[in-house]
Design a protein around this motif. Structure first.
Motif, PDB file in Angstrom:
ATOM      1  N   ALA A   1       0.975  -1.371   0.171  1.00  0.00           N
ATOM      2  CA  ALA A   1      -0.156  -0.117  -0.114  1.00  0.00           C
ATOM      3  C   ALA A   1       0.908   1.199   0.122  1.00  0.00           C
ATOM      4  O   ALA A   1       0.468   2.164  -0.838  1.00  0.00           O
ATOM      5  N   VAL A   2       1.924   1.246   0.623  1.00  0.00           N
ATOM      6  CA  VAL A   2       2.903   2.496   0.752  1.00  0.00           C
ATOM      7  C   VAL A   2       3.587   2.586  -0.732  1.00  0.00           C
ATOM      8  O   VAL A   2       3.340   3.864  -1.181  1.00  0.00           O
ATOM      9  N   ASP A   3       3.840   1.562  -1.355  1.00  0.00           N
ATOM     10  CA  ASP A   3       4.406   1.532  -2.751  1.00  0.00           C
ATOM     11  C   ASP A   3       3.079   2.106  -3.622  1.00  0.00           C
ATOM     12  O   ASP A   3       3.356   2.949  -4.474  1.00  0.00           O
ATOM     13  N   ALA A   4       2.064   1.720  -3.446  1.00  0.00           N
ATOM     14  CA  ALA A   4       0.914   2.168  -4.420  1.00  0.00           C
ATOM     15  C   ALA A   4       0.655   3.601  -4.206  1.00  0.00           C
ATOM     16  O   ALA A   4       0.329   4.291  -4.988  1.00  0.00           O
ATOM     17  N   ARG A   5       0.857   3.998  -2.822  1.00  0.00           N
ATOM     18  CA  ARG A   5       0.410   5.418  -2.741  1.00  0.00           C
ATOM     19  C   ARG A   5       1.492   6.243  -3.177  1.00  0.00           C
ATOM     20  O   ARG A   5       1.256   7.420  -3.730  1.00  0.00           O
ATOM     21  N   ASN A   6       2.740   5.644  -2.892  1.00  0.00           N
ATOM     22  CA  ASN A   6       3.896   6.601  -3.603  1.00  0.00           C
ATOM     23  C   ASN A   6       3.925   6.885  -4.986  1.00  0.00           C
ATOM     24  O   ASN A   6       4.314   7.594  -5.489  1.00  0.00           O
ATOM     25  N   SER A   7       3.106   5.974  -5.723  1.00  0.00           N
ATOM     26  CA  SER A   7       3.230   5.880  -7.151  1.00  0.00           C
ATOM     27  C   SER A   7       1.828   6.572  -7.528  1.00  0.00           C
ATOM     28  O   SER A   7       1.218   6.564  -8.656  1.00  0.00           O
ATOM     29  N   GLY A   8       1.114   7.271  -6.492  1.00  0.00           N
ATOM     30  CA  GLY A   8      -0.080   8.111  -7.017  1.00  0.00           C
ATOM     31  C   GLY A   8      -1.483   7.440  -6.812  1.00  0.00           C
ATOM     32  O   GLY A   8      -2.430   7.771  -7.304  1.00  0.00           O
ATOM     33  N   GLY A   9      -1.133   5.991  -6.530  1.00  0.00           N
ATOM     34  CA  GLY A   9      -2.536   5.229  -6.650  1.00  0.00           C
ATOM     35  C   GLY A   9      -3.483   5.606  -5.478  1.00  0.00           C
ATOM     36  O   GLY A   9      -3.146   6.118  -4.598  1.00  0.00           O
ATOM     37  N   ARG A  10      -4.747   5.286  -5.954  1.00  0.00           N
ATOM     38  CA  ARG A  10      -5.885   5.630  -4.891  1.00  0.00           C
ATOM     39  C   ARG A  10      -6.148   4.096  -4.002  1.00  0.00           C
ATOM     40  O   ARG A  10      -6.390   3.222  -4.396  1.00  0.00           O
ATOM     41  N   VAL A  11      -5.714   4.308  -2.771  1.00  0.00           N
ATOM     42  CA  VAL A  11      -5.575   3.304  -1.938  1.00  0.00           C
ATOM     43  C   VAL A  11      -6.385   3.609  -0.681  1.00  0.00           C
ATOM     44  O   VAL A  11      -6.505   4.490  -0.114  1.00  0.00           O
ATOM     45  N   GLU A  12      -7.160   2.421  -0.178  1.00  0.00           N
ATOM     46  CA  GLU A  12      -7.998   2.420   0.928  1.00  0.00           C
ATOM     47  C   GLU A  12      -7.733   1.423   1.824  1.00  0.00           C
ATOM     48  O   GLU A  12      -7.589   0.424   1.248  1.00  0.00           O
ATOM     49  N   PRO A  13      -8.195   1.646   3.044  1.00  0.00           N
ATOM     50  CA  PRO A  13      -7.989   0.663   3.914  1.00  0.00           C
ATOM     51  C   PRO A  13      -9.065  -0.347   3.758  1.00  0.00           C
ATOM     52  O   PRO A  13     -10.197  -0.033   3.044  1.00  0.00           O
ATOM     53  N   PHE A  14      -8.831  -1.593   3.852  1.00  0.00           N
ATOM     54  CA  PHE A  14      -9.492  -2.806   3.752  1.00  0.00           C
ATOM     55  C   PHE A  14      -9.742  -3.864   4.659  1.00  0.00           C
ATOM     56  O   PHE A  14      -8.917  -4.021   5.512  1.00  0.00           O
ATOM     57  N   THR A  15     -10.865  -4.130   5.119  1.00  0.00           N
ATOM     58  CA  THR A  15     -11.231  -4.915   6.188  1.00  0.00           C
ATOM     59  C   THR A  15     -12.294  -5.896   5.660  1.00  0.00           C
ATOM     60  O   THR A  15     -13.273  -5.401   4.919  1.00  0.00           O
ATOM     61  N   PRO A  16     -12.183  -7.035   5.752  1.00  0.00           N
ATOM     62  CA  PRO A  16     -12.995  -8.214   5.129  1.00  0.00           C
ATOM     63  C   PRO A  16     -14.452  -8.268   5.680  1.00  0.00           C
ATOM     64  O   PRO A  16     -14.528  -7.837   6.853  1.00  0.00           O
TER      65      PRO A  16
END
Ligand code: ZN
Ligand code: ZN
Length: 156
Positions: free
Chosen positions: A141-156
């Protein structure tokens, strides 16, 4: 423990699985430290197997959680095909058969080639893009955020 034990919930079983994952990571760490202290690897040679057994236990616990709560199925592991530092992302450097995080002050070391092994961390985030959703662990998630991705917390 005098009272009748309550039926464990899927969330409790999943938490146990998380503990097992943490234990496996701690064993990896120990293996890494020992292999640096003893390059011939005599002291730590059992540890990769030990970590593997604990990972197997974590997997069985997760499967049990899925049996208790089918909604957990398919929503468990990071779906990336390579490993990262769980805190810093793509910062891994391989040396011999081990891998360490290059971030100053991190100090995490793994007794295997983590950067080429499929990511086995639990999914905690999801990346949302035109292709849909991809489940990610905290490090990815850190990587995806660093490359500008839209990242949200996930809970099953
Ligand atoms: Zn790190
Ligand atoms: Zn991951």
């Amino acid at each position: 423990m005098t009272s009748t034990p309550a039926t464990p919930t899927a969330a409790e079983v999943r938490e146990l699985a998380t503990h097992a994952e943490e234990l496996a990571a701690a064993i990896d760490n120990l293996a890494g430290v020992l292999s640096q202290a003893d390059p011939q690897g005599r002291a730590g040679f059992r540890l990769p197997d030990a970590a593997g057994l604990v990972r197997q236990a974590a997997y069985e616990l997760l499967e049990t959680a899925c049996d208790l709560r089918p909604a957990y199925r398919l929503f468990t592991f990071c779906s990336m095909g390579w490993g990262v530092c769980p805190e810093h992302g793509s910062t891994l450097i391989a040396a011999g058969g081990t891998t360490h995080c290059a971030t100053p002050g991190c100090g995490r070391t793994w007794g295997y080639r983590r950067e080429i092994a499929p990511c086995a961390e639990l999914a905690t985030h999801r990346l949302i893009d035109i292709a849909g959703e991809t489940l990610l662990c905290a490090g990815h998630a850190v990587d995806a955020r660093n490359s500008g991705g839209r990242v949200e917390p996930f809970t099953p």
